[in-house]
Design an enzyme around this catalytic site. Sequence first.
Site, PDB file in Angstrom:
ATOM      1  NE  ARG A 115      33.737  45.329  78.170  1.00 18.80           N
ATOM      2  CZ  ARG A 115      33.001  45.096  77.093  1.00 18.80           C
ATOM      3  NH1 ARG A 115      32.203  46.037  76.630  1.00 18.80           N
ATOM      4  NH2 ARG A 115      33.066  43.943  76.456  1.00 18.80           N
ATOM      5  CE1 TYR A 118      34.204  47.930  68.699  1.00 19.74           C
ATOM      6  CE2 TYR A 118      32.435  46.847  69.907  1.00 19.74           C
ATOM      7  CZ  TYR A 118      33.196  46.983  68.765  1.00 19.74           C
ATOM      8  OH  TYR A 118      32.958  46.174  67.679  1.00 19.74           O
ATOM      9  CE  LYS A 122      32.369  49.238  65.854  1.00 22.53           C
ATOM     10  NZ  LYS A 122      32.751  49.272  64.425  1.00 22.53           N
ATOM     11  NE  ARG A 159      37.459  40.003  69.626  1.00 25.11           N
ATOM     12  CZ  ARG A 159      37.271  40.408  68.384  1.00 25.11           C
ATOM     13  NH1 ARG A 159      36.065  40.736  67.973  1.00 25.11           N
ATOM     14  NH2 ARG A 159      38.268  40.483  67.531  1.00 25.11           N
ATOM     15  CB  VAL A 160      34.945  34.193  75.205  1.00 25.11           C
ATOM     16  CG1 VAL A 160      33.899  34.230  74.115  1.00 25.11           C
ATOM     17  CG2 VAL A 160      34.825  32.937  76.023  1.00 25.11           C
ATOM     18  N   GLY A 180      29.279  31.300  84.472  1.00 26.39           N
ATOM     19  CA  GLY A 180      28.956  30.311  83.445  1.00 26.39           C
ATOM     20  C   GLY A 180      27.526  30.378  82.944  1.00 26.39           C
ATOM     21  NE  ARG A 184      28.385  37.658  75.743  1.00 28.27           N
ATOM     22  CZ  ARG A 184      27.781  37.898  76.886  1.00 28.27           C
ATOM     23  NH1 ARG A 184      26.583  37.429  77.110  1.00 28.27           N
ATOM     24  NH2 ARG A 184      28.349  38.597  77.839  1.00 28.27           N
TER      25      ARG A 184
END
Length: 198
Positions: A115, A118, A122, A159-160, A180, A184
Amino acid sequence: MVRNEQKAKICFENIDDKFFKLHVQDVSLPLTITDKVDYIIHAASQASPKYYGIDPVGTLNANVLGTINLLEFAKKNTIKSFLYFSSGEVYGQLSEDQIPINENSYGYLDPTNIRSCYAESKRMGENICVSFHHQFGINVKIARPFHTYGPGMALDDGRVFADFVNCIINKNDINLNSDGNSFRCFCYLSDATIGFIK
């Protein structure tokens, strides 16, 4: 510049053709552009974690090779400005005392975790930009967007926000894959674009 012409034509169908031209090629390959270019906005990257596991090399290529190719083009063609879309992912995993984040907060990234392809690429893209500026004087700017969403996003993006909209449209329960307690910042695409262009 796009890899998928059919998908791009759908995304950009409302843009006036006299001010817009698609150039079809993979940014991680040597560029074949012959048109005059004044500004480069490098936003080519797989930004969904859904793709990191199945195509980590493709993710790396756009952020590292693509950035080098575009900056080499910028150097040869004396462009006015280069905007690199990095990511809030470059900050890595931060400790509680590093929140709220500032521009100099960098946390841990595990380079052996797939993961991380990315975030690590970047980070490298940012360093490539800074290096080309330092050595060749190219006017580079770096933006680190966090969770930008809006029209044109695929409902299966992974994505969420896409997951939430997909659940709402299909009248499914929204399931959280965490306790929970995460927080973000989300920014709508048109609002983010105003900030990017200024």
